[in-house]
Each structure stands twice: as structure tokens, then as C-alpha cells.
Scaffold this motif. Structure first.
Motif, PDB file in Angstrom:
ATOM      1  N   ASP A 119       1.114  -0.979   0.357  1.00 10.44           N
ATOM      2  CA  ASP A 119      -0.378   0.231  -0.335  1.00 10.44           C
ATOM      3  C   ASP A 119       0.814   1.292   0.269  1.00 10.44           C
ATOM      4  O   ASP A 119       1.188   1.435   1.093  1.00 10.44           O
ATOM      5  N   GLY A 122      -0.454   6.329  -2.133  1.00 11.83           N
ATOM      6  CA  GLY A 122      -1.596   7.265  -1.183  1.00 11.83           C
ATOM      7  C   GLY A 122      -1.651   8.974  -1.294  1.00 11.83           C
ATOM      8  O   GLY A 122      -1.931   9.576  -0.523  1.00 11.83           O
ATOM      9  N   ASN A 124      -4.616  11.906  -3.117  1.00 13.51           N
ATOM     10  CA  ASN A 124      -5.539  11.917  -2.788  1.00 13.51           C
ATOM     11  C   ASN A 124      -6.598  12.546  -3.510  1.00 13.51           C
ATOM     12  O   ASN A 124      -5.519  13.664  -4.339  1.00 13.51           O
ATOM     13  N   HIS A 133       3.767  11.955  -0.041  1.00  9.15           N
ATOM     14  CA  HIS A 133       3.893  11.402  -0.891  1.00  9.15           C
ATOM     15  C   HIS A 133       4.865  11.078  -1.857  1.00  9.15           C
ATOM     16  O   HIS A 133       4.966   9.524  -2.291  1.00  9.15           O
ATOM     17  N   HIS A 159      -3.974   2.910  -3.145  1.00  8.71           N
ATOM     18  CA  HIS A 159      -5.284   3.258  -2.326  1.00  8.71           C
ATOM     19  C   HIS A 159      -5.144   4.839  -1.952  1.00  8.71           C
ATOM     20  O   HIS A 159      -5.555   5.617  -1.079  1.00  8.71           O
ATOM     21  N   TYR A 332     -11.092   7.841   8.180  1.00  7.34           N
ATOM     22  CA  TYR A 332     -10.027   7.597   7.794  1.00  7.34           C
ATOM     23  C   TYR A 332      -9.318   5.835   8.336  1.00  7.34           C
ATOM     24  O   TYR A 332      -9.595   5.014   7.628  1.00  7.34           O
ATOM     25  N   ASP A 336      -9.161   2.286   6.693  1.00  4.66           N
ATOM     26  CA  ASP A 336      -9.000   1.357   6.952  1.00  4.66           C
ATOM     27  C   ASP A 336      -8.305  -0.095   6.622  1.00  4.66           C
ATOM     28  O   ASP A 336      -8.172  -0.716   6.719  1.00  4.66           O
ATOM     29  N   TYR A 354       2.894  -0.435   4.260  1.00  2.90           N
ATOM     30  CA  TYR A 354       2.229   0.605   4.289  1.00  2.90           C
ATOM     31  C   TYR A 354       3.768   1.176   4.327  1.00  2.90           C
ATOM     32  O   TYR A 354       3.530   1.652   4.803  1.00  2.90           O
ATOM     33  N   VAL A 356       4.173   5.068   4.724  1.00  2.00           N
ATOM     34  CA  VAL A 356       3.473   6.006   4.469  1.00  2.00           C
ATOM     35  C   VAL A 356       4.604   6.700   5.375  1.00  2.00           C
ATOM     36  O   VAL A 356       4.583   5.966   6.813  1.00  2.00           O
ATOM     37  N   GLN A 360       1.970   8.431  10.279  1.00  2.03           N
ATOM     38  CA  GLN A 360       1.334   8.268  10.388  1.00  2.03           C
ATOM     39  C   GLN A 360       1.748   7.223  11.378  1.00  2.03           C
ATOM     40  O   GLN A 360       0.395   6.153  11.166  1.00  2.03           O
ATOM     41  N   PHE A 364      -1.353   3.970  12.228  1.00  2.00           N
ATOM     42  CA  PHE A 364      -1.343   2.092  11.427  1.00  2.00           C
ATOM     43  C   PHE A 364      -1.435   1.566  13.146  1.00  2.00           C
ATOM     44  O   PHE A 364      -1.727   1.359  13.163  1.00  2.00           O
TER      45      PHE A 364
HETATM   46  N1  ARG Z   1      -4.399   9.417   1.511  1.00  2.00           N
HETATM   47  C1  ARG Z   1      -2.889   9.341   3.017  1.00  2.00           C
HETATM   48  C2  ARG Z   1      -2.664  10.687   3.000  1.00  2.00           C
HETATM   49  O1  ARG Z   1      -2.341  11.280   2.468  1.00  2.00           O
HETATM   50  C3  ARG Z   1      -2.679   8.138   2.225  1.00  2.00           C
HETATM   51  C4  ARG Z   1      -2.466   6.806   2.776  1.00  2.00           C
HETATM   52  C5  ARG Z   1      -1.801   6.291   2.846  1.00  2.00           C
HETATM   53  N2  ARG Z   1      -2.123   4.362   2.921  1.00  2.00           N
HETATM   54  C6  ARG Z   1      -3.150   4.252   3.443  1.00  2.00           C
HETATM   55  N3  ARG Z   1      -3.750   2.536   3.819  1.00  2.00           N
HETATM   56  N4  ARG Z   1      -3.530   4.569   5.095  1.00  2.00           N
HETATM   57  O2  ARG Z   1      -2.707  10.656   4.033  1.00  2.00           O
END
Ligand code: ARG
Length: 594
Positions: A119, A122, A124, A133, A159, A332, A336, A354, A356, A360, A364
Motif C-alpha cells: 500500500d 497514497g 488523494n 507522497h 489506496h 480515515y 483503513d 504500508y 506511508v 502516521q 497505523f
Molecule cells: N491518502 C493518505 C494521505 O494522504 C495516505 C494513504 C496511506 N495508506 C493508507 N492505507 N492509509 O495521508
């Protein structure tokens, strides 16, 4: 096929075992003094401590047992009890032949392939990409490729962030700007139109540029104005309840963003297998909430519904997972959690990685604990791979000169401009057709950005410095491309002269060094794989290019005796294949010429 290091470790381990010592202490490592030895084992020191003997004596006995091994040219005891090994030329030559004949360039497959979902990226809808990102995309793409190359069944999923509060903000902002769209939304809702039907032409007027312009304004207003924020939340809840007008407009947002993002990611050499969005698990949320409730995991908390995840012994208190907000929206973490369930049902992964932003990490941890409690995954199957930030010269997360967040497309353009400049400076590619030159500039740009990122351990932050990243000298992507292209042109010249590769016969120190470097590829892959750390492969690629460069300077190829020439051509071929393979798993591709 085993590499020399593993094979020799096995021999030293056997010697330890034969002496009644713990075999695992025998493992060899590359020598600290390459001028004296190729590998060393320090195990005699630890063994001596355990059994209360003299380490040099143990080392001497181990050395005696190794002396007869045909792979070993010389074995010596050094210092307080190190065993130093020099590999026999015949063994190096045989190993080089083996790597040269291997389509996988010496990179081995895992013994038991797993199903792995990565994953990453990410992105948006509407919200611009930030440096997190970018790193998520670069690192995630590399991890995906490394896992795949080692034989796992791997799927990469973007995702896509398409189901949160920002959707309500945007729907509101578009309605405010276009009275006709607002009226049409109301009409579609009143009619109970089909949310899956064709998108009305009035909505198709909305472009990505509109979203880019409206989102920051709406986000700022939402922060200042509680009434504006409440309306956006309400619109989000209505969208999530599939109000047809909202839903059709939202589909337009999603489409325009995805098309643009896919194009930009592709230019960066990042391609997702799946573009599943947060919205794709919408249908799972209701039954999931019911199930969590039935199993007593869901708790009411001031109108919201949460899952508590704190554990005894936690050093600090982890907040609960917010499953349903007091407005009734999925959050969010809700999407998930439902995505974990969805992935279990559709792909049944052994491991989900993941990739990311480190910021975050708590998110998680909370989601994973909830998933383990609910039995959606087994403890340890979900891994968050965080990373540091890419900073500007001021040491803060990188921003554009105008102070805005970086757009992927602009970053790539910037890097391409610089790449063209660098190519001209170096007098490279100038006599090639325009389209080919552009292709090369694109590859140089991507190599520059990716290698600069991947050559650091992911946990460390680094400073964005395009001048340095695009240089053809130093530890950079463009340097590696240049070296690879140099080998290609050497091999092309050899073909023109009908000089064929043949069996390897290692003789010169630079040849030894090159073969030992080639031998280390698998270890680098394994390290990157086990530690989710592509920098080990990046480091290897750089070392390989350097070893080759020294070999090329010290050992004439085309002008050598036929047998020597054939041997060196095989070394060059093996180097090229391994270098291209290493770069490929980092997501970097090499042009044919420059
Ligand atoms: N869209 C999210 C962001 O911009 C990141 C997604 C990461 N993946 C996940 N499974 N939450 O912060």
C-alpha cells in the motif's frame, strides 16, 4: 546456487561444529582489510569466551580445517583471533561464470513465496501531493519490485484518498461557484437518480484545475468558519450515504484526478496495479460496524463509536480507533480497517506493507491493533514502513520557491530541465534524435530523484538538492546510468569487432574485486527485503559501478589477448546485467545510449 560468502560461512560453521563450538559463530563477513583478505570470521573470539579457551588457539584450529577447502587460497589467523580468508582464483572464476550465465544476475528467489500487498503512494482526490507522497511512491515502488523480484506474489495498491472530509469541502465549493450545478444536484437527489449512471455534462465542466484552485480555498475556510466546516461534514455524510447528485459530482472529481495522477506517477516510473480507493470499501463498513458491535468491540463515546486499542504496558496512551463519527461518517481509520477486511477477502495477503510517512505511525498502530482484535489479520501481518522527510535547504519539509506544496508534475518538469542542462554540459546525447534525447533526459531525471531518495536509509531525512542529484559525478542516479551506458557501448563495440565473451579467468586484483562485488548482490537484496530498506540495493549498485570503473581502468579489454578479452567481456556482461537489474528493482531504467 549460493554466493561465495554463504558458501564460505558454511565451511567455517562446519569447522566450528567439528571443534564442538557453536556453529553460528562461524559466519564470515567481508574483510575489513580487503588488501589482506576477502572475508573474515571473528567467531573464535566469542567462542573462546564461551568455552574459556584462548581465541588464537581456536582460530588456529579453525584455520587448519579450512586450509584443505578448494575454495580457499589462503587462510590466516590475525590479531586476537580473527580468521582471514582469501578466495581461490578458480572459485572466483567459477562464481563469475555462474553469475554471468544467470538471467537473474545472482539474485536468488525466496524459498517460500508469500502473497504481499504493498500500500503506497497514497494520493488523494484534490488534495495536492506533498513530499511525504513523493517518498511513499519512490520507496513503495522499490519495495514492491524487490519483493516481486525475489519471487513473492506482489500487488501494489495506491489506496486513493477519495472518501473523506475533503470531498464534502469540494462539493460545497463547487456548488457555491456554480448555481446550475447546485440546482442539478438538488434535482438529481430529489429524483433519486442512479448514482452509477452517466455523469451529467454539467459536471464534466469541472476540471482538475478547478479542483486545484478550489481545494486550498475551501480547506482554509473550513478551518476558520465553523458553519462552513459543518456544512462540509454534512455534505461528506450525504455523499457517503450515496445521495445521487453528490455521488455523480464526486465521480467526476475522482476521474479527473486519477487520470492526471496516473500520468504523473508514470512519468516518475511509478505504476500501481490497483487504484482502489477508500470509497471502494464503503459497502463493507455497515456490516463491519455491526460485526464489531456484536463482538463487543465497539464502544459508544459521546455520540461517536470507537474501538479501544490501548494495551497494558503501553508506554503512552494510544487513542481509540474512531469508527463512526458523531455525524455518522466513516473516518480515515474506518476505511483503513474495512480495507484490511477487503484485502483479506479479495487477495488474502500473508503480509501487507504500508509505505506511508512516519507521521502516521500512530494511526497505523491503532488500525492494526483493531484489525488484530477483530481477527481481520494475524498479529505481525500488517507492517507500517515509515520514513523521514525530504527537506528544503532550510531543514523543513520541502516547499516550492513560492512556499506552496510541491506538485508531482512540477517536480518532474524541474528535474527534466536540470537533466537536459546536465546532458548538454557533459556533451551527452546531443547528436541523438530529439525524441531519444528527451527520453534520456526523462530517465536521467527519474534516476536522479529516485536514487537520491533510495540511497539514504528510509528513516533518515535528506535535503532536496537538484544540482547534486543530477550530477554525473558522485553517488548519484545519473552517474550510475552513465556507467551502465558505458558498459553497453563497450559491449556493442566488442560485437562490432566480433569479439565474443568466454570463460572467466580471474587474475588481476581489480578482477577479484569486481567478482566479489558481483557476489554480494544477493546479500544486498536480502537485506533490502528483510529490513524494507531499498538503500542496501542502492548501495550495492553504486559499489558495483565503482568496482567496474576501477576494473575498466586497470584491465584493458578489447586490446587484450583473445582469452583474456573473452573473460573480461563476460565480466562486463555480468556487470551490466546485474547493474540494470539492481536499478530496475529500484524503479530506475537505463537508456541504451547517451
Ligand atoms: N491518502 C493518505 C494521505 O494522504 C495516505 C494513504 C496511506 N495508506 C493508507 N492505507 N492509509 O495521508
Amino acid at each position: 546456487m549460493t554466493d561465495l560468502k554463504t558458501g564460505l560461512s558454511g565451511a567455517v560453521e562446519a569447522a566450528f561444529a567439528a571443534l564442538g563450538l557453536p556453529p553460528e559463530l562461524g559466519r564470515v563477513t567481508p574483510s575489513d582489510r580487503p588488501d589482506l583478505a576477502d572475508f573474515q570470521s571473528n567467531g573464535a573470539l566469542a567462542a573462546a569466551k564461551r568455552v574459556g579457551r584462548n581465541p588464537r588457539e581456536i582460530a588456529g584450529e579453525v584455520a587448519e580445517r579450512l586450509a584443505a577447502d578448494p575454495r580457499v587460497a589462503a587462510v590466516e589467523v590475525a590479531g586476537p583471533g580473527f580468521v582471514n580468508l582469501k578466495v581461490a582464483e578458480a572459485a572466483l572464476s567459477a562464481r563469475a561464470d555462474e553469475i554471468a550465465a544467470d538471467p537473474r544476475a545472482g539474485g536468488e528467489l525466496v524459498p517460500a513465496p508469500r502473497r504481499v500487498l504493498v500500500d503506497y503512494g497514497g494520493p488523494n482526490v484534490a488534495k495536492p501531493m506533498h513530499v511525504g507522497h513523493l517518498r511513499a511512491s519512490i520507496i513503495g515502488e522499490a519495495i514492491k519490485r524487490i519483493y516481486r523480484f525475489r519471487g513473492d506474489v506482489v500487488v501494489g495498491d495506491a489506496h486513493f484518498g477519495d472518501w473523506g472530509y475533503q470531498m464534502g469541502l469540494l462539493i460545497g465549493a463547487v456548488m457555491d461557484e456554480h448555481a446550475d450545478i447546485a440546482a442539478l444536484i438538488a434535482k438529481l437527489n430529489a429524483q433519486g437518480a442512479d448514482p452509477q449512471g452517466p455523469i451529467p455534462p454539467a459536471f464534466e465542466r469541472i476540471t482538475l484545475a478547478d479542483l486545484d484552485r478550489l481545494y486550498p480555498l475551501a480547506a482554509a475556510k473550513g478551518k476558520e468558519d465553523p458553519a462552513y466546516r459543518d456544512r462540509a461534514r454534512k455534505l461528506t455524510a450525504e455523499l457517503q450515504a450515496h445521495a445521487p447528485g453528490h455521488y455523480l459530482l464526486w465521480r467526476r472529481f475522482r476521474d479527473v484526478t486519477q487520470v492526471a495522477l496516473e500520468r504523473d506517477f508514470h512519468a516518475l516510473g511509478v505504476d500501481f496495479d490497483l487504484w482502489k480507493g477508500e470509497s471502494d470499501v464503503d459497502h463493507l463498513i455497515e456490516p463491519m460496524v455491526a460485526e464489531l458491535h456484536a463482538r463487543g468491540l465497539l464502544v459508544d463515546d459521546q455520540g461517536a463509536r470507537i474501538v479501544r486499542v490501548a494495551r497494558e504496558g503501553d508506554k503512552r496512551e494510544l487513542p481509540p480507533l474512531l469508527v463512526v463519527s458523531s455525524e455518522g461518517s466513516a473516518m480515515y481509520g474506518t476505511t483503513d480497517l474495512a480495507t484490511i477486511l477487503d484485502r483479506k477477502q479479495t487477495f488474502d495477503p500473508d503480509l501487507v506493507i504500508y509505505c506511508v510517512d512516519q507521521r502516521q505511525a500512530d494511526h497505523f498502530e491503532i488500525v492494526f491493533r483493531a484489525a488484530y482484535q477483530a481477527g481481520y489479520a494475524a498479529e505481525g501481518q500488517l507492517q507500517h514502513i515509515g520514513f523521514g522527510t525530504m527537506n528544503g535547504a532550510d531543514g523543513k519539509p520541502f516547499k516550492t520557491r513560492e512556499g506552496g506544496v510541491l506538485k508531482l508534475n512540477d517536480l518532474i518538469e524541474m528535474a527534466r530541465d536540470k537533466a537536459r542542462e546536465r546532458l548538454h554540459e557533459a556533451g551527452l546525447g546531443e547528436d541523438l534524435p530529439e525524441a531519444e534525447f528527451e527520453d534520456i533526459a526523462g530517465k536521467v531525471a527519474v534516476a536522479a530523484l529516485k536514487f537520491a531518495d533510495l540511497s539514504n536509509f528510509r528513516g533518515t531525512s535528506y535535503v532536496f538538492d537538484l544540482d547534486r542529484f543530477t550530477s554525473f559525478e558522485g553517488k548519484t542516479g545519473p552517474y550510475l546510468l552513465y556507467q551502465a551506458v558505458r558498459v553497453k557501448s563497450l559491449l556493442a563495440k566488442a560485437r562490432d569487432q566480433q569479439a565474443a565473451p568466454g570463460p572467466v579467468r580471474v587474475a588481476e586484483p581489480a578482477e577479484r574485486d569486481l567478482v566479489l562485488t558481483l557476489d554480494a548482490f544477493n546479500a544486498a537484496l536480502v537485506e533490502s527485503y528483510e529490513r524494507y530498506a531499498p538503500n542496501a540495493v542502492a548501495e550495492h549498485a553504486y559499489r558495483l559501478a565503482q568496482s567496474f570503473s576501477k576494473f575498466y581502468a586497470a584491465c584493458p579489454i578489447l586490446t587484450a589477448e583473445p582469452d583474456v578479452r573473452a573473460s573480461r567481456l563476460t565480466l562486463a556482461q555480468a556487470t551490466l546485467r546485474q547493474l540494470e537489474q539492481a536499478l530496475d528493482v529500484l524503479g530506475i531504467s537505463v537508456p541504451d545510449r547517451m
